[in-house]
Scaffold this active site. Structure first.
Site, short mmCIF file in Angstrom:
data_model
loop_
_atom_site.label_atom_id
_atom_site.label_comp_id
_atom_site.label_asym_id
_atom_site.label_seq_id
_atom_site.Cartn_x
_atom_site.Cartn_y
_atom_site.Cartn_z
N ASP A 224 -4.25 -2.30 0.77
CA ASP A 224 -5.04 -2.57 1.97
C ASP A 224 -6.52 -2.32 1.73
O ASP A 224 -7.38 -3.17 2.01
CB ASP A 224 -4.56 -1.71 3.13
CG ASP A 224 -3.12 -1.98 3.51
OD1 ASP A 224 -2.62 -3.07 3.15
OD2 ASP A 224 -2.49 -1.12 4.14
N GLY B 291 -0.01 -4.86 11.25
CA GLY B 291 0.31 -5.82 10.22
C GLY B 291 -0.87 -6.35 9.43
O GLY B 291 -0.69 -6.99 8.41
N SER C 163 -5.53 0.08 10.22
CA SER C 163 -5.77 1.49 9.91
C SER C 163 -6.77 1.62 8.77
O SER C 163 -7.73 2.39 8.85
CB SER C 163 -4.46 2.20 9.55
OG SER C 163 -3.80 1.54 8.50
#
Length: 395
Positions: free
Chosen positions: A167, A119, A123
């Protein structure tokens, strides 16, 4: 740091350096970056560290404090497909970096994450910290845009998760005390400073106790549903369209969606509804932050969470329970599932004066519902932080 200690024990020498990349939270803009939407995000003062040194023979040798088994490959002989273990993201990073730059030096390293996985874009954080280390050892100086692009290729094209640039961008471009306001269509961004009128806040992270892997979730299916909605809407409206793989809702004006939405299958219509309403929430949220209006920003964050549950249909029973508890707890300005919303965690912007009561209230309610997760569930309080500082901004 623990990773430095383990490195010294393994290799009988000190690490050359420690690469660090922060995790991120995305209070608004979830599920839209792969459609070239707008997002807001913050890097936090927790993340992934890699203690590392060179291997002149070109071997990559990595250990993790979170996972068993050491992983190993050669910089010029990366497996063509993911193996299925924790190191696939780093194989992908090696593969992606080698597409753009010549690699001559390998790396040995020990990976350490400061929070549980799921969350917070661990990664992307592990990919970016690894790319930073491997590029440094090979004399490669990546710009922010290169780092974001190569990290995206590692996760999307090698691991096979249909992510956008949310991200990677948050973890590279963010700065402490600023909200990152990013347009994923062209990568343009603004760092909106925290207004002196803004109430104090901290970032709370509530881990469900259940970790997740996007490659094994319904994440890619949701992306395909949005692309299908875009392709169908363009066809209904008589718009020009090309390959299905290139279809994005950002190419479809909202009035086209409103005109033809009833012709879409219900799942596609609901996914698209989330995209268009989220786009509007992000724009309104950025302006609220600019004004220092944390109450409005928090309300919009909760509305984003509601839409993710209702329209995007994400959320395990555990995450939905956490989310409901956050909505009922005093001192929380706003919050939502953090990340994709398939297991993992919830994040919230909170009033620091309520920190202890928030932790107690949410923990008590959650463990009453899921007593078997005691010892796995956890609460963490964080602050906004700088993203990775690269060469062009170090001067």
């Amino acid at each position: 740091m623990k990773c430095q200690e383990v490195f010294e024990n393994l290799y009988r020498r000190e690490a050359e350096d420690v690469a660090f990349c922060p995790y991120r939270v995305c209070p608004m803009g979830a599920h839209s970056d792969h459609q070239f939407g707008k997002v807001t995000g913050l890097a936090i003062d927790k993340g992934v560290s890699i203690a590392y040194g060179p291997k002149k023979n070109g071997v990559v040798e990595l250990s993790s404090l979170q996972f068993p088994k050491r992983a190993q490959w050669h910089i010029r002989q990366v497996e063509e497909r993911p193996v299925g273990d924790w190191a696939d993201y780093l194989r992908g990073a090696t593969w992606a970096l080698a597409k753009h730059h010549t690699l001559n030096v390998g790396i040995c390293g020990v990976v350490e994450g400061t929070l549980p996985i799921g969350g917070l874009s661990s990664s992307a954080a592990v990919i970016i910290s690894f790319l930073y280390a491997l590029s440094r050892l090979n004399g490669i100086r990546l710009t922010s845009r290169e780092m974001i692009r190569i990290a995206l290729e590692a996760e999307r094209d090698y691991v096979g998760v249909s992510v956008g640039t949310l991200d990677q961008s948050c973890e590279v471009l963010s700065r402490a005390g600023h909200l990152l306001y990013l347009d994923t269509l062209d990568g343009s961004f603004e760092r909106i400073p925290q207004s002196p009128n803004m109430k104090p806040y901290e970032i709370a992270v509530f881990f469900s106790g259940i970790e997740r892997n996007l490659a094994g979730s319904k994440f890619n299916m949701r992306v395909d549903e949005l692309k299908s909605a875009a392709y169908a809407l363009m066809a209904y409206a008589g718009m020009e369209y090309g390959k299905f793989s290139e279809a994005r809702l950002r190419s479809v004006p909202r009035d086209v969606f409103e005109s033809f939405k009833d012709r879409l299958p219900e799942p596609w219509r609901r996914r698209a509804t989330h995209y268009y309403t989220e786009f509007q929430r992000v724009e309104e949220g950025a302006e609220a932050w600019r004004r220092g209006d944390l109450d409005t920003y928090g309300r919009l964050c909760f509305e984003s969470g509601d839409s993710s549950i209702r329209n995007y249909e994400t959320g395990s029973p555990e995450l939905k329970t956490l989310y409901d508890l956050m909505r009922q707890t005093d001192g929380i300005y706003g919050g939502r599932f953090s990340g994709a919303g398939f297991k993992g965690c919830c994040m919230a912007l909170i009033d620091p004066a309520f920190r202890e009561s928030i932790a107690e209230t949410v923990t008590r309610g959650y463990l009453a519902a899921f007593p078997e997760l005691e010892g796995k569930y956890s609460v963490h309080f964080c602050h906004s932080a700088d993203g990775l500082i690269l060469e062009e901004e170090e001067a």
